[in-house]
Write a protein that holds these residues in place. Structure first.
Motif, mmCIF file in Angstrom:
data_model
loop_
_atom_site.group_PDB
_atom_site.id
_atom_site.type_symbol
_atom_site.label_atom_id
_atom_site.label_comp_id
_atom_site.label_asym_id
_atom_site.label_seq_id
_atom_site.Cartn_x
_atom_site.Cartn_y
_atom_site.Cartn_z
ATOM 1 N N LYS A 268 0.794 -1.233 0.000
ATOM 2 C CA LYS A 268 0.000 0.000 0.000
ATOM 3 C C LYS A 268 0.824 1.281 0.000
ATOM 4 O O LYS A 268 0.291 2.376 -0.270
ATOM 5 N N GLU A 269 2.112 1.189 0.273
ATOM 6 C CA GLU A 269 2.901 2.398 0.544
ATOM 7 C C GLU A 269 2.871 3.415 -0.591
ATOM 8 O O GLU A 269 2.934 4.623 -0.350
ATOM 9 N N VAL A 270 2.775 2.949 -1.835
ATOM 10 C CA VAL A 270 2.792 3.878 -2.965
ATOM 11 C C VAL A 270 1.627 4.864 -2.886
ATOM 12 O O VAL A 270 1.739 6.015 -3.335
ATOM 13 N N LEU B 251 0.622 6.250 -0.294
ATOM 14 C CA LEU B 251 0.996 7.275 0.682
ATOM 15 C C LEU B 251 2.239 8.028 0.217
ATOM 16 O O LEU B 251 2.856 8.755 1.004
ATOM 17 N N ALA B 252 2.598 7.827 -1.053
ATOM 18 C CA ALA B 252 3.772 8.477 -1.648
ATOM 19 C C ALA B 252 5.063 8.075 -0.945
ATOM 20 O O ALA B 252 5.983 8.880 -0.795
ATOM 21 N N ILE B 253 5.128 6.821 -0.509
ATOM 22 C CA ILE B 253 6.279 6.311 0.229
ATOM 23 C C ILE B 253 6.834 5.088 -0.490
ATOM 24 O O ILE B 253 6.080 4.286 -1.056
ATOM 25 N N VAL B 254 8.152 4.939 -0.477
ATOM 26 C CA VAL B 254 8.792 3.716 -0.938
ATOM 27 C C VAL B 254 8.787 2.722 0.222
ATOM 28 O O VAL B 254 9.251 3.061 1.316
ATOM 29 N N PRO B 255 8.248 1.512 0.062
ATOM 30 C CA PRO B 255 8.265 0.534 1.162
ATOM 31 C C PRO B 255 9.692 0.323 1.666
ATOM 32 O O PRO B 255 10.591 0.038 0.879
ATOM 33 N N GLU C 295 5.088 -4.992 -10.090
ATOM 34 C CA GLU C 295 3.712 -4.607 -10.431
ATOM 35 C C GLU C 295 2.885 -4.316 -9.186
ATOM 36 O O GLU C 295 2.166 -3.309 -9.110
ATOM 37 N N LEU C 296 2.996 -5.167 -8.178
ATOM 38 C CA LEU C 296 2.216 -4.972 -6.955
ATOM 39 C C LEU C 296 2.667 -3.728 -6.193
ATOM 40 O O LEU C 296 1.842 -3.003 -5.632
ATOM 41 N N ALA C 297 3.984 -3.474 -6.170
ATOM 42 C CA ALA C 297 4.502 -2.312 -5.439
ATOM 43 C C ALA C 297 4.182 -1.000 -6.156
ATOM 44 O O ALA C 297 3.905 0.016 -5.502
#
Length: 282
Positions: A154-156, A158-162, A181-183
């Motif tokens: 889900k991090e993308v 929130l504009a975050i790189v996991p 693809e999922l990230a």
């Protein structure tokens, strides 16, 4: 062990079989990971690792979901938007960045504690497994889910790189392209797709059947030589990160030091006598 007070976790066992149940226990928050849970998780795993009566750990979530990700308030505080009464990040950009790196590494260490535990950790996932929940899931040794389960990197959104392990561990489980693809999309996917991808070992029709399945698997593992079990986990994790030649050298060194154990003699004797072997605690 059973009397240890945790604020964000619940522990049951170990049972006589050597199985311990560790629950993420913030059901009213859908087991979102907060700063307290990040502190308690490695402590609990360390205690289970050190307990000779524990052979296998089953990791689950209390309530309706396995884990809804990192708590937004915890995330905001790490980014410097701390509520009243909480220490703010330094105003200097360099010091702020250095403190943020330390904070991220502490959270990474909490997730990695699952992988670093000598005892196998089996994830039993139901409901939501989102964001940091996927980080936690990928650090487990075996993963099972119920049919109601859904996942999202889900991090993308929130504009975050996991940054807690998903980008490092997920590609090794499902392949580079699938992880990419999922990230990049953050899309939701269900248990059946997770199984097709290789993220989970199996999908069970209900939570009850999920619990039964992981108990069976944990029981099979707990009945084996604890020396062999911790050795297999250690060697497989090491082999993941090194060349085949280095992996072979590592397992040769391990077996050279462990092959003379009483467990080997007991396993051979049990097979000859057509009985179940009985192994000492680790």
């Amino acid at each position: 062990m059973g009397t240890q007070l945790w604020h964000t976790l619940k522990l049951e066992g170990p049972l006589s079989t050597g199985i311990a149940h560790l629950f993420l226990h913030r059901p009213s928050h859908h087991n979102a990971l907060d700063s307290v849970l990040f502190r308690e998780l490695p402590l609990a795993l360390s205690a289970l690792d050190a307990n000779p009566s524990v052979r296998v750990i089953i990791l689950s979530g209390s309530g309706k979901h396995f884990c809804s990700g990192i708590e937004l308030g915890t995330l905001s505080s790490h980014l410097g938007d701390a509520p009243d009464g909480v220490e703010q990040l330094p105003s200097d950009v360099g010091r702020k960045s250095e403190k943020l790196v330390r904070s991220v590494k502490q959270m990474q260490a909490a997730i990695s504690a699952v992988e670093e535990c000598r005892k196998p950790v089996i994830a039993a996932v139901h409901g939501a497994c989102i964001g940091a929940g996927v980080d936690l899931l990928t650090a487990c040794d075996l993963r099972y889910c119920s049919q109601d389960c859904f996942f999202s990197v889900k991090e993308v959104d929130l504009a975050i790189v996991p940054d807690l392990g998903t980008l490092q561990r997920l590609p090794r489980l499902i392949g580079h392209g699938n992880a990419m693809e999922l990230a990049l999309t953050g899309r939701r996917f269900d248990g059946e797709e997770a199984k097709r991808l290789g993220l989970v070992q199996d999908v069970l029709p209900s939570i009850e059947m999920l619990r039964d399945k992981v108990e069976i698997v944990a029981g099979l593992i707990a009945a084996k030589s604890p020396l062999a079990v911790v050795g297999i986990k250690r060697v497989l994790l090491k082999a993941r990160d090194v060349s085949v030649a280095h992996g072979l050298d590592d397992v040769a060194t391990w077996n050279a030091s462990m092959i003379m154990s009483h467990d080997v003699k007991e396993a051979i004797q049990a097979q000859k006598q057509k009985r179940k072997p009985v192994f000492a605690k680790l």
